[in-house]
Each structure stands twice: as C-alpha cells, then as structure tokens.
Scaffold this motif. Structure first.
Motif, PDB file in Angstrom:
ATOM      1  N   ALA A 113     -47.925  11.971 -12.920  1.00  0.00           N
ATOM      2  CA  ALA A 113     -48.934  11.354 -13.772  1.00  0.00           C
ATOM      3  C   ALA A 113     -49.578  10.137 -13.103  1.00  0.00           C
ATOM      4  O   ALA A 113     -48.892   9.295 -12.517  1.00  0.00           O
ATOM      5  CB  ALA A 113     -48.311  10.940 -15.097  1.00  0.00           C
TER       6      ALA A 113
ATOM      7  N   LEU B  94     -52.264   7.318 -14.444  1.00  0.00           N
ATOM      8  CA  LEU B  94     -53.053   6.737 -15.524  1.00  0.00           C
ATOM      9  C   LEU B  94     -54.140   5.866 -14.909  1.00  0.00           C
ATOM     10  O   LEU B  94     -53.845   4.927 -14.168  1.00  0.00           O
ATOM     11  CB  LEU B  94     -52.163   5.902 -16.449  1.00  0.00           C
ATOM     12  CG  LEU B  94     -52.849   5.205 -17.626  1.00  0.00           C
ATOM     13  CD1 LEU B  94     -53.367   6.232 -18.633  1.00  0.00           C
ATOM     14  CD2 LEU B  94     -51.883   4.233 -18.304  1.00  0.00           C
TER      15      LEU B  94
ATOM     16  N   ILE C 124     -54.960  10.959 -15.814  1.00  0.00           N
ATOM     17  CA  ILE C 124     -55.172  10.667 -17.226  1.00  0.00           C
ATOM     18  C   ILE C 124     -56.307   9.654 -17.315  1.00  0.00           C
ATOM     19  O   ILE C 124     -56.158   8.494 -16.933  1.00  0.00           O
ATOM     20  CB  ILE C 124     -53.890  10.114 -17.869  1.00  0.00           C
ATOM     21  CG1 ILE C 124     -52.734  11.099 -17.659  1.00  0.00           C
ATOM     22  CG2 ILE C 124     -54.098   9.843 -19.352  1.00  0.00           C
ATOM     23  CD1 ILE C 124     -51.369  10.481 -17.813  1.00  0.00           C
TER      24      ILE C 124
ATOM     25  N   LEU D   6     -50.449   2.408 -22.706  1.00  0.00           N
ATOM     26  CA  LEU D   6     -49.059   2.731 -23.036  1.00  0.00           C
ATOM     27  C   LEU D   6     -48.983   3.751 -24.170  1.00  0.00           C
ATOM     28  O   LEU D   6     -48.197   4.706 -24.117  1.00  0.00           O
ATOM     29  CB  LEU D   6     -48.323   1.448 -23.422  1.00  0.00           C
ATOM     30  CG  LEU D   6     -46.810   1.537 -23.603  1.00  0.00           C
ATOM     31  CD1 LEU D   6     -46.119   1.842 -22.279  1.00  0.00           C
ATOM     32  CD2 LEU D   6     -46.276   0.233 -24.189  1.00  0.00           C
TER      33      LEU D   6
ATOM     34  N   LEU E 150     -49.767   7.198 -22.820  1.00  0.00           N
ATOM     35  CA  LEU E 150     -48.612   7.789 -22.138  1.00  0.00           C
ATOM     36  C   LEU E 150     -47.587   8.295 -23.142  1.00  0.00           C
ATOM     37  O   LEU E 150     -47.015   9.378 -22.986  1.00  0.00           O
ATOM     38  CB  LEU E 150     -47.978   6.775 -21.197  1.00  0.00           C
ATOM     39  CG  LEU E 150     -48.773   6.372 -19.952  1.00  0.00           C
ATOM     40  CD1 LEU E 150     -47.948   5.415 -19.095  1.00  0.00           C
ATOM     41  CD2 LEU E 150     -49.186   7.585 -19.127  1.00  0.00           C
ATOM     42  N   ASP E 151     -47.332   7.510 -24.176  1.00  0.00           N
ATOM     43  CA  ASP E 151     -46.368   7.934 -25.202  1.00  0.00           C
ATOM     44  C   ASP E 151     -46.846   9.204 -25.893  1.00  0.00           C
ATOM     45  O   ASP E 151     -46.052  10.118 -26.154  1.00  0.00           O
ATOM     46  CB  ASP E 151     -46.177   6.817 -26.231  1.00  0.00           C
ATOM     47  CG  ASP E 151     -45.406   5.623 -25.683  1.00  0.00           C
ATOM     48  OD1 ASP E 151     -44.734   5.778 -24.640  1.00  0.00           O
ATOM     49  OD2 ASP E 151     -45.484   4.544 -26.293  1.00  0.00           O
TER      50      ASP E 151
ATOM     51  N   ILE F  22     -45.069  11.004 -21.501  1.00  0.00           N
ATOM     52  CA  ILE F  22     -44.894  10.644 -20.098  1.00  0.00           C
ATOM     53  C   ILE F  22     -44.122   9.335 -20.029  1.00  0.00           C
ATOM     54  O   ILE F  22     -44.591   8.310 -20.527  1.00  0.00           O
ATOM     55  CB  ILE F  22     -46.260  10.506 -19.389  1.00  0.00           C
ATOM     56  CG1 ILE F  22     -46.971  11.870 -19.372  1.00  0.00           C
ATOM     57  CG2 ILE F  22     -46.083   9.966 -17.973  1.00  0.00           C
ATOM     58  CD1 ILE F  22     -48.399  11.798 -18.887  1.00  0.00           C
ATOM     59  N   GLU F  23     -42.945   9.368 -19.435  1.00  0.00           N
ATOM     60  CA  GLU F  23     -42.095   8.181 -19.378  1.00  0.00           C
ATOM     61  C   GLU F  23     -42.560   7.204 -18.305  1.00  0.00           C
ATOM     62  O   GLU F  23     -42.591   5.991 -18.515  1.00  0.00           O
ATOM     63  CB  GLU F  23     -40.650   8.596 -19.106  1.00  0.00           C
ATOM     64  CG  GLU F  23     -39.667   7.426 -19.030  1.00  0.00           C
ATOM     65  CD  GLU F  23     -39.595   6.615 -20.307  1.00  0.00           C
ATOM     66  OE1 GLU F  23     -39.302   5.403 -20.223  1.00  0.00           O
ATOM     67  OE2 GLU F  23     -39.837   7.189 -21.398  1.00  0.00           O
ATOM     68  N   LYS F  24     -42.924   7.730 -17.122  1.00  0.00           N
ATOM     69  CA  LYS F  24     -43.359   6.876 -16.020  1.00  0.00           C
ATOM     70  C   LYS F  24     -44.622   7.454 -15.394  1.00  0.00           C
ATOM     71  O   LYS F  24     -44.785   8.672 -15.313  1.00  0.00           O
ATOM     72  CB  LYS F  24     -42.263   6.756 -14.951  1.00  0.00           C
ATOM     73  CG  LYS F  24     -41.046   5.969 -15.390  1.00  0.00           C
ATOM     74  CD  LYS F  24     -40.092   5.772 -14.209  1.00  0.00           C
ATOM     75  CE  LYS F  24     -38.903   4.904 -14.607  1.00  0.00           C
ATOM     76  NZ  LYS F  24     -38.017   4.626 -13.441  1.00  0.00           N
ATOM     77  N   ALA F  25     -45.478   6.556 -14.921  1.00  0.00           N
ATOM     78  CA  ALA F  25     -46.729   7.010 -14.317  1.00  0.00           C
ATOM     79  C   ALA F  25     -47.151   6.044 -13.216  1.00  0.00           C
ATOM     80  O   ALA F  25     -46.795   4.863 -13.219  1.00  0.00           O
ATOM     81  CB  ALA F  25     -47.836   7.094 -15.364  1.00  0.00           C
TER      82      ALA F  25
ATOM     83  N   LEU G  15     -50.222   3.929 -11.806  1.00  0.00           N
ATOM     84  CA  LEU G  15     -51.362   3.283 -12.455  1.00  0.00           C
ATOM     85  C   LEU G  15     -52.443   3.010 -11.418  1.00  0.00           C
ATOM     86  O   LEU G  15     -52.146   2.567 -10.308  1.00  0.00           O
ATOM     87  CB  LEU G  15     -50.968   1.956 -13.096  1.00  0.00           C
ATOM     88  CG  LEU G  15     -49.826   1.943 -14.109  1.00  0.00           C
ATOM     89  CD1 LEU G  15     -49.653   0.529 -14.666  1.00  0.00           C
ATOM     90  CD2 LEU G  15     -50.062   2.929 -15.238  1.00  0.00           C
TER      91      LEU G  15
ATOM     92  N   ARG H 133     -41.964   1.420 -16.703  1.00  0.00           N
ATOM     93  CA  ARG H 133     -42.809   2.589 -16.952  1.00  0.00           C
ATOM     94  C   ARG H 133     -43.757   2.878 -15.794  1.00  0.00           C
ATOM     95  O   ARG H 133     -44.550   3.813 -15.861  1.00  0.00           O
ATOM     96  CB  ARG H 133     -43.652   2.370 -18.225  1.00  0.00           C
ATOM     97  CG  ARG H 133     -42.883   2.081 -19.494  1.00  0.00           C
ATOM     98  CD  ARG H 133     -42.132   3.290 -20.015  1.00  0.00           C
ATOM     99  NE  ARG H 133     -42.986   4.396 -20.374  1.00  0.00           N
ATOM    100  CZ  ARG H 133     -43.509   4.576 -21.599  1.00  0.00           C
ATOM    101  NH1 ARG H 133     -43.275   3.695 -22.551  1.00  0.00           N
ATOM    102  NH2 ARG H 133     -44.248   5.641 -21.861  1.00  0.00           N
TER     103      ARG H 133
END
Length: 283
Positions: A21, A23, A59, A86, A89-90, A94-97, A99, A119
C-alpha cells in the motif's frame, strides 16, 4: 471513484494497482485532488501514476475541502489531514502503508509519521512546501480572505465562490472552504449563516496552525528527530517549494535519503525510477 465518511466528512478516493500500500497525499495546495498527480507542474512531467501502480497499491484521494471531498468549518491543523488518511487506511483494512506527499501534501505526511510511526513503512516527500516566501504568501492569502469577509460578510463569499471555479490560491477572497460551498447547497447555506466574528477567529487559528514557520511545516523538529522511518526527500526550488525546506527535513529525519537533483533533471525517465528504487528497497 469511491466514497467513505471519515470523521464525519465525505472523502472521495481511488485505488489503483496492486502490491504494497502507498497512501498518496496530493499536491496542489488548497486544490489538492487526485487529478493533480497527473495535471500539475512537475507531476505532469514525471507521470508517477503511469509507473507506481504497476508495483504498488496507490491510494489516492481528494483532501478534505478539495475536489469532491467534503469539509467542515473548523480550525484545521495538519492532524486533521492525518486523520483523513488514517481513516482511509482503516476503511481499507490496511495496517501499514508507505506514505507519499507532493507539495503541501508533504506536511501531513510528516505529521502522520510523527503521530503514528507504527502505521508507516516509509515516507516520500516530493517537493515539500516551505521557506519564508511560502509562509508570507500563505499569510497574505488568508489576510485577503479575512478582510473580504469583514467588509462583505459570508453570503457575499458564497456568491463569489459560486460565480467562478477558482480555488483559494487563485482567488483568496473565496477562502479555504470554497469547494465544499460549490459541492453542497446545504454546506453553502450553513456557511453563510455562521457568526462572522467566530468565523474570523477560526480562520485566523487555521492560518496560525498550518503556516507557523519558515521551514517545512507539518511536525515539530523534535518529533521528526525521534523517528526511524526510511525517508526519501526530493527538493523543489522555487518560492513555494524552497530547497531549504527539503534540506530541513533531511536534517531532522535521520538516515533520510536526499535526491540532490535539479528540478529540470526530474523527468519521467528519472523520477519514477528513483522513487521505485527507494520503495522496493525499503518494502
């Protein structure tokens, strides 16, 4: 394009590609919407979205008060923009991305990393805003809007905004809530009925929160210095994206990588490859 409500505000977003992911906080100042990754300045030239989605789940979203996303009149800080990302993502589980921020989008990326480092897989700051000229220009923009409100009232602001399609940067008189006014007649009606003295305090507070320094805004240096997040910084070199702002982030973010390449050398042949090389190495 899909829609999700985050913190009571409608967010329009799009997911492209597959893989880890990523973001992406859009460039464009107070016109930060998905299309700016393809249509604005350096981003139009380097065409990141022709390359990144082939390797990563990108994203993309219209930042609140921009594009088709909604808004709310309040003293907006960088943390409000963090909350939007955030929440997205929730929503996507998605726990970690990774950026990535472009232009003014770099500030919420820095704030996100400082507030929620657990995160964040990595950060990319592409042409971070900052510098004395940027702060002064931002304050002047708000000052023009505040003066217009004091002289004419909020209904005249609504009438002005609905008379054209210019954003806050292009016509500061319309203020930072111009796009939600265009998007929603209910928002426009509520906005026009707000108490003017309280509105002026809210807008002044927003200006002070967002543009409080002559370096890259977003997070306190002490918070950035405590981070251990892989970071790539790509400098700009103009009145809104001062090279000093990029160097400041390099100074504060230990172990960060600084791509010391002049803006004219940042092309579709060089920039996406450098970003992907960084992401692939830290994923």
């Amino acid at each position: 394009m899909a829609t999700v409500t985050v913190d009571g505000i409608e967010t329009h977003y799009e997911v492209r590609g597959t893989g880890p992911a990523l973001l992406m906080y859009a460039p464009g100042g107070f016109d930060a919407q998905i299309c700016k990754w393809s249509e604005l300045g350096v981003y139009k030239r380097i065409r990141l979205l022709n390359h990144l989605p082939k390797h990563y789940t990108c994203i993309l979203f219209d930042r609140r008060e921009n594009g088709l996303s909604g808004g709310r009149v309040e003293r907006i800080t960088w943390d409000n923009y963090v909350q939007q990302g955030l929440g997205l993502l929730d929503h996507l589980n998605i726990e970690k991305a990774h950026l990535m921020g472009g232009c003014m989008g770099c500030a919420p990326v820095a704030a996100f990393g400082a507030r929620h480092p657990h995160r964040v897989l990595s950060m990319i700051h592409y042409w971070p805003v900052g510098g004395a000229g940027y702060r002064i220009g931002s304050h002047q923009r708000f000052a023009r809007h505040l003066s217009f409100v004091e002289e004419n009232g909020l209904q005249v602001v609504v009438d002005l905004v609905l008379s054209h399609d210019k954003n806050f940067s292009a016509d500061p008189r319309g203020g930072p809530w111009g796009q939600p006014i265009r998007n929603s007649s209910d928002f426009a009606q509520t906005y026009a009925a707000l108490d003017v003295p309280n509105y002026l305090l809210t807008a002044r507070g927003m200006m002070s929160s967002l543009f409080d320094r002559d370096t890259a805004p977003g997070a306190e240096p002490e918070d950035l210095m405590r981070l251990d997040i892989p970071t790539l910084i790509v400098p700009g070199a103009d009145g809104f994206h001062a090279t000093s702002a990029a160097r400041y982030l390099q100074e504060c973010l230990k172990g960060s990588e600084y791509w010391d390449v002049a803006p004219e050398a940042q092309t579709e042949a060089t920039a996406p490859a450098r970003v992907l090389e960084f992401l692939d190495r830290v994923t």
